[in-house]
Design a protein around this motif. Sequence first.
Motif, PDB file in Angstrom:
ATOM      1  N   LYS A 115       0.845  -1.191   0.000  1.00 35.90           N
ATOM      2  CA  LYS A 115       0.000   0.000   0.000  1.00 35.90           C
ATOM      3  C   LYS A 115       0.881   1.242   0.000  1.00 35.90           C
ATOM      4  O   LYS A 115       1.736   1.409   0.871  1.00 35.90           O
ATOM      5  CB  LYS A 115      -0.912   0.032   1.231  1.00 35.90           C
ATOM      6  N   GLY A 140       1.682   4.876   0.814  1.00 38.93           N
ATOM      7  CA  GLY A 140       1.204   5.750   1.873  1.00 38.93           C
ATOM      8  C   GLY A 140       1.513   7.213   1.623  1.00 38.93           C
ATOM      9  O   GLY A 140       2.264   7.575   0.706  1.00 38.93           O
ATOM     10  N   ASN A 141       0.930   8.070   2.461  1.00 43.24           N
ATOM     11  CA  ASN A 141       1.198   9.499   2.414  1.00 43.24           C
ATOM     12  C   ASN A 141       2.692   9.744   2.525  1.00 43.24           C
ATOM     13  O   ASN A 141       3.390   9.074   3.277  1.00 43.24           O
ATOM     14  CB  ASN A 141       0.485  10.226   3.555  1.00 43.24           C
ATOM     15  N   TYR A 180       2.073   2.313   3.492  1.00 41.73           N
ATOM     16  CA  TYR A 180       0.954   2.537   4.405  1.00 41.73           C
ATOM     17  C   TYR A 180       0.799   1.290   5.257  1.00 41.73           C
ATOM     18  O   TYR A 180       0.715   0.176   4.742  1.00 41.73           O
ATOM     19  CB  TYR A 180      -0.340   2.797   3.634  1.00 41.73           C
ATOM     20  N   LYS A 235      -1.647   0.000   8.325  1.00 42.72           N
ATOM     21  CA  LYS A 235      -2.826   0.311   9.120  1.00 42.72           C
ATOM     22  C   LYS A 235      -2.497   0.143  10.595  1.00 42.72           C
ATOM     23  O   LYS A 235      -1.962  -0.884  11.010  1.00 42.72           O
ATOM     24  CB  LYS A 235      -3.981  -0.619   8.729  1.00 42.72           C
TER      25      LYS A 235
END
Length: 135
Positions: A83, A85-86, A123, A125
Amino acid sequence: MSELFKLQNMELYWPSLYEVNPTSQKYQVDIVNLNEKQIEKLESLGIDVKSKDDERGFFVTCKSKYEIVPYNTNGDELERSIKVGNGSRADVLVKPYSWKGPTGNKGVSLGVTKLVITDLNKYVKEDSDEDVEIL
């Protein structure tokens, strides 16, 4: 409108590359912290450059009906399990396009033709149950 160009070494925010964003119902990514030259170019094409006075600075949101496939610098597609991510950085090949909405509104938006991740910030979680006060 068929002008294709590259935004180089851009910071990404809120990437919904393989999953539809629940608010827009589209795949999307914010390209953030645009510089003056980039802002000038985008605005000259009629693209709305935004600023919310936050860490994103000046930005555009690129939306798509189709998945936005991220590639690594070797040209290989990133594994779907990774993923983005920012704060990830990417070279983004973009193309402006005109649109007209069902209520008659119209404008110009920016589509992503190719997204090459140059610095991945994965990313992960957070498990929010650990730090939550239980009453």
